[in-house]
Design a protein around this motif. Structure first.
Motif, PDB file in Angstrom:
ATOM      1  N   GLN A  90       0.845  -1.191   0.000  1.00 34.18           N
ATOM      2  CA  GLN A  90       0.000   0.000   0.000  1.00 34.18           C
ATOM      3  C   GLN A  90       0.881   1.243   0.000  1.00 34.18           C
ATOM      4  O   GLN A  90       1.714   1.409   0.891  1.00 34.18           O
ATOM      5  CB  GLN A  90      -0.860  -0.025   1.253  1.00 34.18           C
ATOM      6  N   PRO A  91       0.737   2.141  -0.984  1.00 28.66           N
ATOM      7  CA  PRO A  91       1.555   3.339  -0.954  1.00 28.66           C
ATOM      8  C   PRO A  91       1.134   4.254   0.199  1.00 28.66           C
ATOM      9  O   PRO A  91      -0.046   4.553   0.369  1.00 28.66           O
ATOM     10  CB  PRO A  91       1.284   4.006  -2.307  1.00 28.66           C
ATOM     11  N   VAL A  92       2.103   4.688   0.982  1.00 28.35           N
ATOM     12  CA  VAL A  92       1.835   5.554   2.131  1.00 28.35           C
ATOM     13  C   VAL A  92       2.333   6.942   1.804  1.00 28.35           C
ATOM     14  O   VAL A  92       3.432   7.098   1.297  1.00 28.35           O
ATOM     15  CB  VAL A  92       2.561   5.006   3.378  1.00 28.35           C
ATOM     16  N   ASP A  93       1.508   7.943   2.078  1.00 30.66           N
ATOM     17  CA  ASP A  93       1.950   9.322   1.867  1.00 30.66           C
ATOM     18  C   ASP A  93       3.083   9.655   2.815  1.00 30.66           C
ATOM     19  O   ASP A  93       3.099   9.201   3.948  1.00 30.66           O
ATOM     20  CB  ASP A  93       0.785  10.284   2.116  1.00 30.66           C
ATOM     21  N   LEU A  94       4.001  10.481   2.340  1.00 35.52           N
ATOM     22  CA  LEU A  94       5.105  10.904   3.191  1.00 35.52           C
ATOM     23  C   LEU A  94       5.139  12.420   3.251  1.00 35.52           C
ATOM     24  O   LEU A  94       4.893  13.073   2.248  1.00 35.52           O
ATOM     25  CB  LEU A  94       6.435  10.419   2.615  1.00 35.52           C
TER      26      LEU A  94
ATOM     27  N   ALA B 154       9.005   4.499   5.099  1.00 39.48           N
ATOM     28  CA  ALA B 154       8.765   3.992   6.444  1.00 39.48           C
ATOM     29  C   ALA B 154       9.108   2.510   6.551  1.00 39.48           C
ATOM     30  O   ALA B 154       8.383   1.745   7.156  1.00 39.48           O
ATOM     31  CB  ALA B 154       7.316   4.246   6.835  1.00 39.48           C
TER      32      ALA B 154
ATOM     33  N   SER C 156       5.796   8.100  10.564  1.00 36.93           N
ATOM     34  CA  SER C 156       4.705   8.564   9.723  1.00 36.93           C
ATOM     35  C   SER C 156       3.535   7.628   9.929  1.00 36.93           C
ATOM     36  O   SER C 156       3.718   6.481  10.332  1.00 36.93           O
ATOM     37  CB  SER C 156       5.144   8.568   8.267  1.00 36.93           C
TER      38      SER C 156
ATOM     39  N   THR D  28      -3.361   6.471   5.164  1.00 33.76           N
ATOM     40  CA  THR D  28      -2.170   6.687   4.363  1.00 33.76           C
ATOM     41  C   THR D  28      -2.135   8.065   3.752  1.00 33.76           C
ATOM     42  O   THR D  28      -1.114   8.484   3.232  1.00 33.76           O
ATOM     43  CB  THR D  28      -2.118   5.680   3.212  1.00 33.76           C
TER      44      THR D  28
ATOM     45  N   ILE E 221       2.198  14.093   8.410  1.00 36.33           N
ATOM     46  CA  ILE E 221       2.150  14.327   6.961  1.00 36.33           C
ATOM     47  C   ILE E 221       1.543  15.701   6.678  1.00 36.33           C
ATOM     48  O   ILE E 221       2.059  16.474   5.861  1.00 36.33           O
ATOM     49  CB  ILE E 221       1.335  13.221   6.269  1.00 36.33           C
TER      50      ILE E 221
END
Lengths: 132, 213
Positions: free
Chosen positions: A10-14, A21, B2, B19, B31
């Protein structure tokens, strides 16, 4: 770490400035800063030494310096600010792209308009003659 | 760090799985704070671009006074560049210290960052004092007005950054690596790295091109 609960696919926002992460973040972060430091040092040193050594054809010097400055800004963005092209960074990259567009418009627009104005404006001596 | 869990300020439906991609609700505070600060930094860079444009337009308007070629001491600028670049690295080491929650790494790296930043500022003030003493102050020509505005504005940012740096050291010392402190450390890191990016533009456009042309 609480990050373990997130599925790997799952792509996680950074936020900007954060590395991914995953496990081994600390080592990755340190390596990234070291690579950035080395590349930025090389580019800075080259920028300062190039005009002195005369290795570059003199009229091309400004272009060479500007290219190296843009390259160094890229190095800073990628290795220090961790702005990358990954799926977790889309928001940051889009904001950056908009910022770059505005900066380009301000710089190019100002230089263009002022050069044009300079070219079309009567010289100071002519204006003084007209006032007689 | 995060996508953190259980933030008391968030409604319960925003879980640790958020996310920020819109799938599981709102992104974590880290974020959002980092992204908001990134937007501020970009607006700061847009402001600097206006000063750069003014400098580029006025660089030739010396009004019979000294030109950049006669004034700039590239050795001094080289040392300033080295200070700021290494301080950017030590600032990154401090962020790693914050990641590890290691007081020793964080505080020593921040102290090194402060010393290098203060050294940069000292070199810049020495240069400014020398220029003013030689009658090349900001009132001498449009070129020098633009020069002092642009480089002085960057110096002002470094000064504010140093104050912020000391504040972060004190906050970590007093409150430890709390979530909100970690967010401020992230923002400070972004600020310090952005200052270095602007300095790259300054030493290229003002000093190197000014001395070469």
């Amino acid at each position: 770490m609480s990050d373990a609960s997130i599925a790997a696919d799952q792509p996680v926002d950074l936020p900007p400035g954060d590395e991914g992460a995953d496990e081994g973040r600390v080592r990755d972060a340190l390596i990234s800063y070291l690579i950035g430091l080395v590349l930025a040092t090389v580019l800075s040193a080259a920028s300062f030494l190039l005009p002195v050594t005369g290795l570059v054809y003199a009229p091309a010097l400004p272009v060479a310096l500007v290219v190296m400055a843009i390259a160094q800004m890229g190095v800073h963005l990628v290795f220090f600010l961790h702005i990358t092209t990954g799926p977790d960074n889309t928001n940051n990259v889009l904001a950056l792209a908009f910022g770059v567009l505005i900066v380009f418009l301000i710089l190019a627009g100002s230089l263009w308009i002022m050069a044009n104005l300079n070219y079309n404006m009567a010289s100071m001596t002519q204006i003084m003659q007209m006032q007689r | 760090m995060s996508a953190t869990a259980a933030d008391p300020h968030h409604p319960s439906h925003i879980g640790p799985a958020s996310t920020g991609s819109g799938r599981d609700g709102q992104a974590s505070k880290r974020i959002i704070a980092g992204y908001g600060f990134w937007i501020f930094l970009l607006s700061d860079i847009v402001m600097f671009s206006a000063f750069f444009a003014a400098y580029a337009v006025l660089a030739g308007a010396t009004a019979g006074g000294p030109t950049g070629r006669q004034l700039f001491d590239l050795k001094n600028v080289g040392w300033e560049t080295a200070c700021l670049l290494v301080s950017s690295f030590t600032c990154g080491v401090a962020s790693i210290g914050a990641m590890l929650k290691s007081f020793r790494i964080f505080q020593w790296a921040m102290a090194a960052t402060f010393l290098l930043g203060a050294l940069f500022l000292g070199l810049e003030l020495k240069e400014f004092a020398g220029l003013v003493a030689h009658g090349a102050g900001p009132q001498r020509s449009a070129f020098l007005s633009a020069f002092f505005t642009l480089v002085g504005c960057h110096g002002l940012h470094v000064t504010l950054g140093l104050l912020w740096l000391l504040t972060m050291m004190a906050q970590v010392w007093a409150k430890g690596f709390r979530e909100d402190i970690q967010r401020r450390i992230l923002c400070f890191n972004l600020f310090w790295h952005a200052l270095d990016i602007i300095w790259v533009a300054v030493f290229t456009v003002v000093y190197l091109l000014g001395a070469a042309l």
